[in-house]
Write a protein that holds these residues in place. Structure first.
Motif, PDB file in Angstrom:
ATOM      1  N   VAL A 143      -9.510   7.746  -4.567  1.00 44.68           N
ATOM      2  CA  VAL A 143      -8.816   7.805  -5.848  1.00 44.68           C
ATOM      3  C   VAL A 143      -9.519   6.890  -6.840  1.00 44.68           C
ATOM      4  O   VAL A 143      -9.621   5.671  -6.614  1.00 44.68           O
ATOM      5  CB  VAL A 143      -7.341   7.381  -5.695  1.00 44.68           C
ATOM      6  N   LEU A 144     -10.030   7.471  -7.923  1.00 45.21           N
ATOM      7  CA  LEU A 144     -10.614   6.676  -9.003  1.00 45.21           C
ATOM      8  C   LEU A 144      -9.503   6.260  -9.951  1.00 45.21           C
ATOM      9  O   LEU A 144      -8.697   7.091 -10.380  1.00 45.21           O
ATOM     10  CB  LEU A 144     -11.666   7.497  -9.761  1.00 45.21           C
ATOM     11  N   LEU A 145      -9.469   4.981 -10.318  1.00 44.34           N
ATOM     12  CA  LEU A 145      -8.393   4.456 -11.143  1.00 44.34           C
ATOM     13  C   LEU A 145      -8.942   3.750 -12.378  1.00 44.34           C
ATOM     14  O   LEU A 145     -10.117   3.400 -12.447  1.00 44.34           O
ATOM     15  CB  LEU A 145      -7.529   3.492 -10.331  1.00 44.34           C
ATOM     16  N   ARG A 146      -8.048   3.545 -13.333  1.00 43.80           N
ATOM     17  CA  ARG A 146      -8.446   2.992 -14.633  1.00 43.80           C
ATOM     18  C   ARG A 146      -8.821   1.520 -14.547  1.00 43.80           C
ATOM     19  O   ARG A 146      -9.816   1.085 -15.122  1.00 43.80           O
ATOM     20  CB  ARG A 146      -7.287   3.180 -15.623  1.00 43.80           C
ATOM     21  N   ASP A 165       2.533   1.517   5.298  1.00 46.56           N
ATOM     22  CA  ASP A 165       1.604   1.198   6.384  1.00 46.56           C
ATOM     23  C   ASP A 165       0.205   1.763   6.144  1.00 46.56           C
ATOM     24  O   ASP A 165      -0.706   1.528   6.953  1.00 46.56           O
ATOM     25  CB  ASP A 165       2.128   1.744   7.716  1.00 46.56           C
ATOM     26  N   SER A 166       0.025   2.494   5.068  1.00 48.44           N
ATOM     27  CA  SER A 166      -1.288   3.087   4.782  1.00 48.44           C
ATOM     28  C   SER A 166      -2.326   1.994   4.556  1.00 48.44           C
ATOM     29  O   SER A 166      -2.037   0.941   3.979  1.00 48.44           O
ATOM     30  CB  SER A 166      -1.211   3.979   3.540  1.00 48.44           C
ATOM     31  N   ARG A 167      -3.552   2.267   5.014  1.00 51.31           N
ATOM     32  CA  ARG A 167      -4.648   1.312   4.814  1.00 51.31           C
ATOM     33  C   ARG A 167      -5.326   1.617   3.480  1.00 51.31           C
ATOM     34  O   ARG A 167      -5.724   2.751   3.203  1.00 51.31           O
ATOM     35  CB  ARG A 167      -5.663   1.430   5.949  1.00 51.31           C
ATOM     36  N   LEU A 168      -5.458   0.589   2.651  1.00 53.82           N
ATOM     37  CA  LEU A 168      -6.138   0.716   1.366  1.00 53.82           C
ATOM     38  C   LEU A 168      -7.432  -0.089   1.396  1.00 53.82           C
ATOM     39  O   LEU A 168      -7.433  -1.243   1.816  1.00 53.82           O
ATOM     40  CB  LEU A 168      -5.260   0.190   0.216  1.00 53.82           C
ATOM     41  N   GLU A 169      -8.504   0.511   0.944  1.00 50.86           N
ATOM     42  CA  GLU A 169      -9.746  -0.218   0.712  1.00 50.86           C
ATOM     43  C   GLU A 169     -10.031  -0.154  -0.778  1.00 50.86           C
ATOM     44  O   GLU A 169     -10.259   0.920  -1.333  1.00 50.86           O
ATOM     45  CB  GLU A 169     -10.898   0.391   1.522  1.00 50.86           C
ATOM     46  N   VAL A 170      -9.956  -1.303  -1.416  1.00 51.56           N
ATOM     47  CA  VAL A 170     -10.187  -1.409  -2.858  1.00 51.56           C
ATOM     48  C   VAL A 170     -11.666  -1.710  -3.068  1.00 51.56           C
ATOM     49  O   VAL A 170     -12.178  -2.725  -2.564  1.00 51.56           O
ATOM     50  CB  VAL A 170      -9.295  -2.495  -3.476  1.00 51.56           C
ATOM     51  N   ARG A 181     -15.616  -5.109  -1.830  1.00 56.00           N
ATOM     52  CA  ARG A 181     -14.766  -4.239  -1.035  1.00 56.00           C
ATOM     53  C   ARG A 181     -13.753  -5.077  -0.277  1.00 56.00           C
ATOM     54  O   ARG A 181     -14.124  -6.006   0.434  1.00 56.00           O
ATOM     55  CB  ARG A 181     -15.648  -3.424  -0.091  1.00 56.00           C
ATOM     56  N   ARG A 182     -12.458  -4.752  -0.446  1.00 57.12           N
ATOM     57  CA  ARG A 182     -11.394  -5.476   0.243  1.00 57.12           C
ATOM     58  C   ARG A 182     -10.398  -4.478   0.833  1.00 57.12           C
ATOM     59  O   ARG A 182     -10.213  -3.391   0.269  1.00 57.12           O
ATOM     60  CB  ARG A 182     -10.670  -6.414  -0.729  1.00 57.12           C
ATOM     61  N   VAL A 202     -13.141   0.715 -10.622  1.00 56.63           N
ATOM     62  CA  VAL A 202     -12.497   0.488  -9.332  1.00 56.63           C
ATOM     63  C   VAL A 202     -12.013   1.807  -8.753  1.00 56.63           C
ATOM     64  O   VAL A 202     -11.622   2.724  -9.483  1.00 56.63           O
ATOM     65  CB  VAL A 202     -11.322  -0.512  -9.491  1.00 56.63           C
ATOM     66  N   ALA A 203     -12.070   1.907  -7.440  1.00 56.61           N
ATOM     67  CA  ALA A 203     -11.557   3.059  -6.712  1.00 56.61           C
ATOM     68  C   ALA A 203     -10.840   2.558  -5.471  1.00 56.61           C
ATOM     69  O   ALA A 203     -11.073   1.436  -5.011  1.00 56.61           O
ATOM     70  CB  ALA A 203     -12.687   4.009  -6.328  1.00 56.61           C
ATOM     71  N   VAL A 204      -9.954   3.389  -4.945  1.00 53.75           N
ATOM     72  CA  VAL A 204      -9.203   3.031  -3.744  1.00 53.75           C
ATOM     73  C   VAL A 204      -9.362   4.136  -2.716  1.00 53.75           C
ATOM     74  O   VAL A 204      -9.162   5.314  -3.024  1.00 53.75           O
ATOM     75  CB  VAL A 204      -7.711   2.811  -4.051  1.00 53.75           C
ATOM     76  N   ALA A 205      -9.734   3.753  -1.523  1.00 55.66           N
ATOM     77  CA  ALA A 205      -9.735   4.667  -0.382  1.00 55.66           C
ATOM     78  C   ALA A 205      -8.410   4.503   0.341  1.00 55.66           C
ATOM     79  O   ALA A 205      -8.003   3.385   0.667  1.00 55.66           O
ATOM     80  CB  ALA A 205     -10.900   4.353   0.549  1.00 55.66           C
ATOM     81  N   VAL A 206      -7.709   5.607   0.562  1.00 59.56           N
ATOM     82  CA  VAL A 206      -6.384   5.585   1.179  1.00 59.56           C
ATOM     83  C   VAL A 206      -6.447   6.330   2.506  1.00 59.56           C
ATOM     84  O   VAL A 206      -6.795   7.519   2.546  1.00 59.56           O
ATOM     85  CB  VAL A 206      -5.328   6.251   0.269  1.00 59.56           C
ATOM     86  N   LEU A 207      -6.116   5.625   3.584  1.00 57.18           N
ATOM     87  CA  LEU A 207      -5.917   6.266   4.882  1.00 57.18           C
ATOM     88  C   LEU A 207      -4.417   6.264   5.124  1.00 57.18           C
ATOM     89  O   LEU A 207      -3.823   5.234   5.457  1.00 57.18           O
ATOM     90  CB  LEU A 207      -6.657   5.523   5.988  1.00 57.18           C
TER      91      LEU A 207
END
Length: 400
Positions: A143-146, A165-170, A181-182, A202-207
């Motif tokens: 997800v690309l965010l503003r 409980d979803s894992r986010l990688e910012v 990357r966090r 910034v983008a977020v990877a969501v599992l």
């Protein structure tokens, strides 16, 4: 012109170092360079730089027609970039594009994710609720965010929807010297970001983990929808959507929208809808439901009474299908028949004897399919259970 006047250049966080010789030549030759402030700085555009107007508008670029011009965009200009918006106004020989790996490609390469198995959403100006239909345990999304505030809002929303409980990688400034990357669980992200906010780009990877996924087929449970009881119930809704037969890109007129559940499920199938509802509180519920599923741009609400308000719907968009869930009469049919283009599909649901009699008459005169639907559900009866019947539903479906 022997050479295009406009060049679209994909620019990543490594700036000029990542550009091909052809892209560099186009940038050197440009009289005017358009892009976001970050892109203009990365490219060293100087006095030639023109930031995009807010709200976004391609008119300043088109005003440069015939003079060497460059438009800068992130990565691939035709994936959530300005490329498609510009090309719609240009002849093929007017432009060329020097694309780089998209931000999605860069993110996937960091994570080791198969891009073809990953949901990719550009929500710079969108709504985080657009992610809802894509959430299921174990599914991956990019997800690309503003900005950093949007990252925190995404984490909060995931928690509210039961996906804490979803894992986010910012991932910030991917592909450049400031890359960072966090990773956290969604439930932990808001507090961590408050102490150390994310910075654009910034983008977020969501599992996705832990939540209840939205069913993929029509007839979704009623509890997903804000309503005051005026809602096409799930079994009847499934049969109604089957009769409406939505196709990608088609427009539905939802006349007498109630909760808007039929319009929502039409949009989730890939279309757009205009829902007409006379009661203000119910119109508000339709807007709430559109927002719940991230459909604000595809489901419009008109408060008014049919058939008088049909002219307003006609001014917004011609329909490929029309659904009437209540208040149908001969006058409304005549008005709809006059407004529906050839091939348009009409589905009417009736529960009253008077409307049922009208549908029987119309089917005899115009053809189409007439169904009577009787549905019962098991409910407690003392210490045991028995069938409780819903009101019989008569459905007429017809094509203009």
């Amino acid at each position: 012109m022997t050479d295009p006047w406009l060049t679209l250049v994909g620019l990543n966080e490594d700036g000029l170092d990542g550009l091909s010789p052809a892209a560099l030549r186009a940038l050197d030759a440009a009289e005017t360079v358009f892009g976001g402030p970050r892109h203009l700085s990365l490219a060293g555009a100087g006095e030639r730089g023109r930031p995009w107007p807010v709200p976004f508008d391609v008119a300043p670029v088109l005003a440069c027609r015939g003079r060497p011009t460059v438009v800068l965009a992130s990565g691939d200009p035709f994936w959530f970039g300005a490329g498609g918006s510009l090309a719609a106004h240009l002849a093929p020989q007017e432009w060329r594009c020097h694309a780089q790996p998209s931000t999605f490609s860069l993110l996937a390469s960091r994570l080791g994710w198969k891009l073809e198995d990953t949901v990719c959403l550009g929500l710079h100006a969108g709504h985080v609720e657009q992610l809802l239909p894509h959430l299921s345990p174990g599914r991956q999304s990019l997800v690309l965010l503003r900005d950093g505030a949007a990252v925190a809002a995404l984490a909060d929303w995931l928690v509210q929807e039961g996906w804490g409980d979803s894992r986010l990688e910012v991932m910030e400034s991917v592909g450049g010297p400031r890359e960072r990357r966090r990773a956290w669980r969604a439930a932990e992200a808001a507090q961590a970001l408050a102490a150390d906010p994310a910075c654009a780009p910034v983008a977020v990877a969501v599992l996705a983990q832990g939540g209840a996924a939205l069913p993929l087929v029509p007839g979704r449970p009623n509890h997903w929808y804000a309503n005051d009881g005026q809602i096409t119930k799930a079994p009847a809704r499934a049969l109604t959507l089957a009769a409406l037969a939505p196709r990608h890109g088609e427009c539905l007129w939802d006349v007498g929208g109630g909760s808007g559940s039929v319009a929502v499920e039409w949009c989730l199938a890939g279309g757009s809808a205009i829902s007409l509802e006379q009661h203000a509180a119910r119109a508000d519920n339709i807007r709430l439901n559109a927002r719940r599923f991230g459909l604000q741009a595809r489901l419009r609400v008109v408060q008014g009474v049919a058939p008088e308000a049909l002219a307003e719907l006609q001014a917004l968009a011609r329909p490929q299908a029309v659904f009437v869930g209540g208040g149908f009469d001969a006058e409304l049919f005549e008005r709809l028949q006059a407004l529906m283009p050839a091939g348009c599909r009409l589905v009417v649901n009736a529960v009253t004897l008077e409307t049922e009699a009208l549908l029987v008459q119309l089917q005899a005169e115009h053809g189409g399919q007439l169904l009577r639907l009787e549905i019962s559900s098991a409910e407690p009866l003392g210490r045991m259970r028995s069938w409780k019947a819903a009101r019989p539903l008569v459905q007429w479906s017809w094509q203009r």
